[in-house]
Scaffold this motif. Structure first.
Motif, PDB file in Angstrom:
ATOM      1  N   ALA A 115       0.836  -1.199   0.000  1.00 29.07           N
ATOM      2  CA  ALA A 115       0.000   0.000   0.000  1.00 29.07           C
ATOM      3  C   ALA A 115       0.876   1.257   0.000  1.00 29.07           C
ATOM      4  N   VAL A 116       0.349   2.277  -0.602  1.00 27.09           N
ATOM      5  CA  VAL A 116       1.039   3.563  -0.633  1.00 27.09           C
ATOM      6  C   VAL A 116       0.589   4.364   0.586  1.00 27.09           C
ATOM      7  N   THR A 117       1.549   4.854   1.340  1.00 26.09           N
ATOM      8  CA  THR A 117       1.217   5.616   2.541  1.00 26.09           C
ATOM      9  C   THR A 117       1.166   7.104   2.225  1.00 26.09           C
ATOM     10  N   ASN A 118       0.600   7.853   3.133  1.00 26.12           N
ATOM     11  CA  ASN A 118       0.549   9.307   2.991  1.00 26.12           C
ATOM     12  C   ASN A 118       1.968   9.880   2.932  1.00 26.12           C
ATOM     13  N   ASP A 119       2.876   9.313   3.704  1.00 28.66           N
ATOM     14  CA  ASP A 119       4.276   9.775   3.679  1.00 28.66           C
ATOM     15  C   ASP A 119       4.902   9.566   2.301  1.00 28.66           C
ATOM     16  N   ASP A 120       4.587   8.439   1.656  1.00 31.14           N
ATOM     17  CA  ASP A 120       5.097   8.181   0.307  1.00 31.14           C
ATOM     18  C   ASP A 120       4.607   9.249  -0.669  1.00 31.14           C
ATOM     19  N   ILE A 121       3.337   9.572  -0.563  1.00 31.44           N
ATOM     20  CA  ILE A 121       2.751  10.581  -1.442  1.00 31.44           C
ATOM     21  C   ILE A 121       3.382  11.944  -1.188  1.00 31.44           C
ATOM     22  N   MET A 122       3.547  12.313   0.064  1.00 37.78           N
ATOM     23  CA  MET A 122       4.142  13.615   0.402  1.00 37.78           C
ATOM     24  C   MET A 122       5.583  13.694  -0.086  1.00 37.78           C
ATOM     25  N   ASN A 123       6.334  12.610   0.024  1.00 36.84           N
ATOM     26  CA  ASN A 123       7.716  12.599  -0.476  1.00 36.84           C
ATOM     27  C   ASN A 123       7.747  12.781  -1.988  1.00 36.84           C
ATOM     28  N   GLU A 124       6.814  12.152  -2.686  1.00 38.02           N
ATOM     29  CA  GLU A 124       6.737  12.310  -4.141  1.00 38.02           C
ATOM     30  C   GLU A 124       6.371  13.745  -4.509  1.00 38.02           C
TER      31      GLU A 124
END
Length: 72
Positions: free
Chosen positions: A2-11
């Motif tokens: 799963a993609v986490t909110n932290d992953d999205i924010m880093n992107e």
């Protein structure tokens, strides 16, 4: 996985410093609006054009951020 909110924010942080430059005609196509609408946005100070040689170009990502903000 799963993609986490932290992953999205880093992107988003990585993309934040990129630019996509287009001429007014292509900005209109990108947003599916008329060329007159793009010129109106510029006249009203909603977007900024940058002179490159003899043409004016616009940063599409900045336009998306400024005009079409997503609210939480």
């Amino acid at each position: 996985m799963a993609v986490t909110n932290d992953d999205i924010m880093n992107e988003l942080r990585a993309v934040k410093h990129q630019h996509v430059w287009k001429r007014a005609e292509n900005v209109a196509k990108h947003f599916d609006v008329s060329l007159g609408t793009v010129k109106s946005w510029k006249r009203r100070g909603l977007i900024t054009g940058y002179k490159h040689d003899k043409i004016v170009i616009y940063d599409v990502l900045v336009i998306e951020r400024d005009l079409f903000q997503v609210e939480n």
